[in-house]
Design a protein around this motif. Structure first.
Motif, short mmCIF file in Angstrom:
data_model
loop_
_atom_site.label_atom_id
_atom_site.label_comp_id
_atom_site.label_asym_id
_atom_site.label_seq_id
_atom_site.Cartn_x
_atom_site.Cartn_y
_atom_site.Cartn_z
N TYR A 286 -36.08 44.02 71.47
CA TYR A 286 -37.23 43.58 72.21
C TYR A 286 -37.24 42.82 73.40
N ALA A 287 -35.84 42.02 73.52
CA ALA A 287 -35.57 41.60 74.73
C ALA A 287 -35.40 42.57 76.07
N GLU A 288 -34.73 43.45 75.41
CA GLU A 288 -34.34 44.38 76.51
C GLU A 288 -35.82 45.18 77.12
N LEU A 289 -36.69 45.37 76.14
CA LEU A 289 -37.93 45.87 76.52
C LEU A 289 -38.47 44.82 77.81
N LEU A 290 -38.43 43.53 77.28
CA LEU A 290 -38.86 42.76 78.16
C LEU A 290 -38.38 42.50 79.53
N GLU A 300 -34.71 36.16 77.64
CA GLU A 300 -33.68 35.44 77.62
C GLU A 300 -34.41 34.25 76.55
N GLU A 301 -35.52 34.00 76.28
CA GLU A 301 -36.04 33.00 75.37
C GLU A 301 -35.76 33.53 73.79
N TRP A 302 -36.10 34.84 73.72
CA TRP A 302 -35.84 35.69 72.56
C TRP A 302 -34.59 35.61 72.23
N ARG A 303 -33.70 36.03 73.17
CA ARG A 303 -32.37 36.01 72.88
C ARG A 303 -31.61 34.46 72.17
N ALA A 304 -32.12 33.52 73.02
CA ALA A 304 -31.87 32.17 72.62
C ALA A 304 -32.22 32.01 71.36
N PHE A 305 -33.78 32.09 70.74
CA PHE A 305 -34.00 32.24 69.51
C PHE A 305 -33.31 32.83 68.55
N ALA A 306 -32.91 34.07 68.71
CA ALA A 306 -31.87 34.70 67.86
C ALA A 306 -30.77 33.93 67.58
N ARG A 307 -30.28 33.49 68.69
CA ARG A 307 -28.91 32.69 68.34
C ARG A 307 -29.10 31.38 67.45
#
Length: 705
Positions: A286-290, A300-307
């Motif tokens: 999803y982050a790549e699509l964004l 980046e906010e989604w990646r941080a959430f996943a971390r």
């Protein structure tokens, strides 16, 4: 006197006549037809198809008649109109109103829940069995109704929203937009459990009704929370599929490039069950699509959430931490075995001639095994090596045993961690306890926390306290005891227990939330939006690992006490005879290495030979001829690791959960560097030998003079 008696008899007759004329309609189940009759006149006859499942009852209480149909309990009024439907955890097996209270039993024998129905509501908590046959029952029944009978079925069961949607579809075909809209709105407003709400929301997406889908998702989240489901717990793809399949709907929307609607569904998952199976990969996608849309800040906010979801997992590696450890252990085992083989071949090549000379008098290299087995054992090729080389070989074999143990432990614990009972987003219910018993939990504080939490969610506070006593030292248990105290209106004790919990584990979210410190984790957001009560503390992955498989140290103790049994459990996918064969050979090799370590080494003069085969292997297998020094071991292990990296990059070995440590070019460069260092080491070794021989020759010449 006779006149007075006549008056009394007349009044009694009128009373009886009035009672008979006002008698409640009788409900009779004949086969699969429920008939309501009064005064010999049939008021209604309801037919339930075979596809609806088993029928239980009917049971009449007051003016209500109850009938169990599959996992649903229907309440009918005197005329036979369905006014209430209650959804249960599993297929209903029996109804009982003999004690004046309606009790409903759901589930098969051995895993049954018993519920009390009062005031038209279920009094106990309902934990749905993650079975689409149960949670998808309403939709399935509606879909199996023939087109010509949809109106009749909807009139018989006005509580089924999927029948209302079918009526809306028929109205649209007739061009009756008003009826279609009315039926669609009615379907969205009916009381439903969250699995049906999610299924209905997915159908609203198909009908291009985003506002209705949003409303249903909001209701689903509230029902999810009210039933004790929680975002702190993992949930499998199979459970999500049974609970309305929001992940499947999300993936379909992403595949259709409907990112606006996909955002709504992924935020629902993020809020209610962010630790779903396959979550990290989907968040990354999803982050790549964004990113592709130029929304890098959101990505980046989604990646941080996943971390953030990696906190509390094994070594903070994320949900797949055990699989990562398993793959690392597998690859390490392969590298160590390659190193052992390379070292053995090189040592054998050097000692081959000496061994042939020594065994000639005993009957030959092979015949000596029959004539003088003990003497032949002492003359193994490894026995001609130096003490340092023997120690290296023994150390490599010891490391193989350790990595095999880590592989076994990680694979077994991961399998147990993925048990369905632990991956439905909550704890509790007969189905959960049955699955927990099958796991045979270790006797630990974490196991006590798990059982106590399930009892507390089910509302059995005495059982929860009893379990918590066995794990009272855990900060998580202290928090949950505080919640029990708060439920008794003992706020002072509750806050003291929360303070103790937070002081022992400052990173624990639940006591921080309960003390009003406003943490920002996903669980806290969920609690603030959907629940008013204090937050419970749930075991993280590390706690579950200790409850399920014990620690890795325990596995190593098993290896020491019962090495054969411990290694037989290694998941190699080999047949039982082959598994037993390689385990036997490995343990025999290890025992022989210990024996050879104690065997006296031949004098240095006899070990000094360096035949051509030895020199060739020394060049081809870096470090194998330099094991009497520390750099030889480094080169050998580095070479084996780089070789394994090349094999993995070429796809010959599949380790999907191990992040790539070296690219293909990086592994090739490392191999080239190791070979250069090996050649340099061999050259220095030859130079040292040459100087040694020259010094010995000069000393001999001086002595002869």
């Amino acid at each position: 006197m006779n006149g007075r008696r006549a008056l009394w008899l007349g009044a009694l007759g009128l009373t009886l006549l009035g009672l008979c004329s006002g008698a409640q309609a009788a409900a009779v189940l004949d086969g699969r037809t429920l008939t309501f009759a009064q005064g010999g006149q049939t008021l209604s006859a309801l037919r339930f198809p075979e596809s609806a499942g088993e029928l239980s009852g009917p049971v009449t209480q007051g003016e209500m008649t109850w009938l169990g149909v599959g996992p649903a309990l229907y309440g009918f009024d005197a005329s036979g109109t369905a006014s209430t439907r209650l959804d249960f955890s599993d297929m209903i097996s029996s109804l009982d109103a003999s004690g004046g209270v309606l009790r409903v039993t759901a589930g098969p024998s051995g895993a049954q829940d018993t519920y009390t129905v009062s005031g038209g509501e279920i009094q106990e908590r309902v934990v749905f069995v993650p079975d689409p046959q149960v949670t998808g029952w309403l939709r399935r029944v509606a879909e199996q109704v023939p087109q010509a009978q949809v109106a009749q079925a909807a009139a018989q069961d006005p509580t089924n929203p999927f029948l209302a949607l079918r009526l809306a579809a028929l109205a649209r075909q007739r061009g009756d937009r008003f009826t279609a809209l009315n039926q669609t709105q009615r379907a969205a407003s009916l009381p439903l459990a969250f699995p049906a709400l999610l299924q209905l929301a997915a159908q609203m997406e198909t009908l291009n009704s985003p506002s209705a889908a949003n409303l249903l998702l909001s209701r689903a989240g509230r029902d999810y929370a009210a039933r004790g489901y929680d975002p702190a717990l993992p949930i499998s793809r199979a459970a999500l599929r049974a609970y309305g399949d929001p992940l499947g709907e999300l993936e379909q929307l992403l595949g259709e490039n409907k990112l606006e609607r996909a955002d709504v569904w992924i935020r629902y998952l993020r809020q209610t069950s962010p630790r779903f199976e396959g979550g990290p990969a989907l968040y990354a996608r999803y982050a790549e699509l964004l990113d592709a849309q130029g929304r890098s800040g959101e990505a980046e906010e989604w990646r941080a959430f996943a971390r953030t979801l990696s906190q509390g997992t094994l070594y903070n590696l994320g949900a797949d931490a055990l699989l990562t450890l398993r793959d690392a252990a597998r690859l390490s085992t392969l590298a160590l075995l390659v190193s052992v083989l390379a070292a053995y071949l090189t040592l054998a090549a050097r000692a081959w001639r000496l061994q042939g000379q020594d065994t000639a008098a005993l009957g030959g290299r092979w015949g000596s095994w029959l004539r003088h087995p003990l003497s032949r054992l002492r003359r193994s090729v490894v026995a001609y090596s130096g003490l340092g080389e023997k120690l290296v070989l023994l150390s490599l074999l010891s490391a193989v045993l350790l990595t095999l143990s880590a592989w076994t432990w990680a694979a077994r614990t991961e399998t147990r961690l993925q048990a369905p009972a632990l991956n439905i987003g909550t704890y509790g219910g007969a189905w959960f306890y049955g699955g927990l018993d099958d796991l045979e939990l270790t006797t630990s504080r974490e196991s006590a926390l798990l059982r106590g939490l399930a009892a507390q969610l089910d509302g059995d506070d005495p059982a929860a306290r009893s379990s918590y006593q066995q794990g009272a030292a855990l900060p998580c248990v202290q928090n949950n005891l505080g919640v029990l105290a708060q439920n008794r209106d003992d706020s002072a004790q509750a806050r003291e227990l929360w303070r103790v919990s937070l002081s022992e584990a400052p990173d624990l979210l639940a006591p921080a939330y309960n003390l009003g410190l406003q943490p920002s984790a996903p669980e806290a957001v969920f609690q603030r939006e959907y629940r008013a009560e204090p937050r419970l503390c749930y075991p993280d992955q590390r706690a579950l690992v200790r409850a399920l498989g014990g620690s890795l140290a325990g596995q190593l103790r098993t290896l020491v006490l019962n090495p054969y049994g411990a290694l037989l459990a290694t998941p190699t996918r080999l047949s039982a005879p082959l598994q037993a064969l390689w385990v036997t050979l490995l343990l025999l090799s290890y025992a022989l290495c210990v024996v050879w370590l104690l065997t006296p080494t031949p004098d240095r003069e006899r070990r000094a030979g360096r035949p051509a085969l030895f020199r060739l292997l020394a060049a081809l297998l870096p470090g194998s001829a330099l094991l009497d020094g520390a750099w030889g071991v480094v080169l050998l292990l580095g070479w084996a690791a780089a070789l394994c990296g090349v094999v993995v990059n070429r796809g010959l070995i599949h380790v999907p959960y191990l992040p790539p440590l070296l690219s293909a070019s990086g592994a090739s460069l490392l191999l080239a560097g190791i070979y250069i260092l090996n050649v340099l080491g061999l050259g220095l070794q030859e130079l040292a030998r040459f100087r040694g021989r020259r010094a010995a020759r000069r000393a001999s010449e001086r002595a002869s003079r």
